[in-house]
Design an enzyme around this catalytic site. Structure first.
Site, short mmCIF file in Angstrom:
data_model
loop_
_atom_site.label_atom_id
_atom_site.label_comp_id
_atom_site.label_asym_id
_atom_site.label_seq_id
_atom_site.Cartn_x
_atom_site.Cartn_y
_atom_site.Cartn_z
N ALA A 9 72.51 66.52 72.06
CA ALA A 9 71.39 65.84 71.40
C ALA A 9 70.91 64.72 72.31
CB ALA A 9 71.79 65.28 70.04
N THR A 10 69.63 64.41 72.22
CA THR A 10 69.10 63.23 72.88
C THR A 10 68.13 62.55 71.93
OG1 THR A 10 69.24 64.31 75.05
CG2 THR A 10 67.87 62.34 74.90
N ALA A 11 68.31 61.25 71.73
CA ALA A 11 67.42 60.46 70.87
C ALA A 11 67.00 59.20 71.61
CB ALA A 11 68.11 60.10 69.55
N GLU A 25 65.00 65.31 70.35
CA GLU A 25 64.72 66.74 70.55
C GLU A 25 65.35 67.52 69.40
OE1 GLU A 25 67.60 68.65 71.48
OE2 GLU A 25 68.68 66.77 71.27
N SER A 178 70.28 69.90 75.47
CA SER A 178 69.13 69.33 74.77
C SER A 178 67.96 70.29 74.93
CB SER A 178 68.75 67.96 75.34
OG SER A 178 69.75 67.00 75.10
#
EC number: 3.4.25.1
Length: 203
Positions: A9-11, A25, A178
């Site tokens: 995950a990427t935030a 994403e 991601s």
């Protein structure tokens, strides 16, 4: 010893002069296996508050639901909206109370109150850091390098939206866990709203 499995995950969160942008994403992966490209990692809590998260989807959803219920309860009892810092502190206490079996999630809390826009970064144990911008998850190093080079304290909300999308795209291009599209939460004095950016990957 078993093989380490990454939950991808990427935030990204960016505080602008007139609001806050959160982005994440949409890919849900287990190791290098993609379970879904429609995962929701950005959540509107009320019309002045939103969160974005990196980690296990179930834990993200649970934290969002707990926070939303507590915000509703506060508004009914006190007849006004809680501050961003107060809700981040509440979430911090909830996360720390689970320190022996923690939520597998890092959280960005973004919102606007009487003091202006706020962005607060939290680790899985509930540590609080207020910052101007931040990136979480497996693609964080890739995203934050772009934020470091581009962010300005006087950035507008529209510029922050573009920068958040660019930062997530930078992570998606290089981080194998991601991907998918990008969900945005934009919070300003006019309220909180969600937006989606579709990405066409070229193979």
């Amino acid at each position: 010893m078993g093989e380490e499995v990454q939950i991808g995950a990427t935030a990204v969160g960016i505080k602008a002069k007139d609001g806050v942008v959160l982005a994440a994403e949409k890919r849900v992966s287990y190791g290098f296996y993609t379970l879904s490209s429609a995962g929701k990692k950005v959540f509107i809590i009320n019309d002045k508050l939103a969160i974005a998260s990196a980690g296990i989807i179930a834990d993200m959803q649970t934290l969002a639901r707990i926070l939303k219920l507590n915000v509703m309860s506060y508004e009914l009892e006190v007849r006004k909206k809680p501050t961003v810092r107060a809700m981040a502190k509440l979430l911090s206490i909830i996360m720390f109370s689970r320190r022996l079996l923690p939520f597998y999630a890092e959280v960005l809390v973004g919102g606007v109150d009487e003091e202006g826009p706020h962005l607060i970064v939290m680790d899985p144990l509930g540590s609080l850091i207020e910052d101007n911008y931040a990136a979480l998850g497996t693609g964080a190093k890739l995203a934050v390098s772009l934020l470091d080079a581009t962010y300005r304290p006087d950035i507008s909300l529209q510029e922050a939206k573009k920068l958040a999308v660019q930062a997530i795209k930078a992570a998606i291009e290089r981080d194998p866990v991601s991907g998918g599209g990008i969900d945005l939460a934009v919070v300003d004095n006019n309220g909180a709203r969600e937006e989606e950016v579709k990405i066409q990957m070229v193979i």
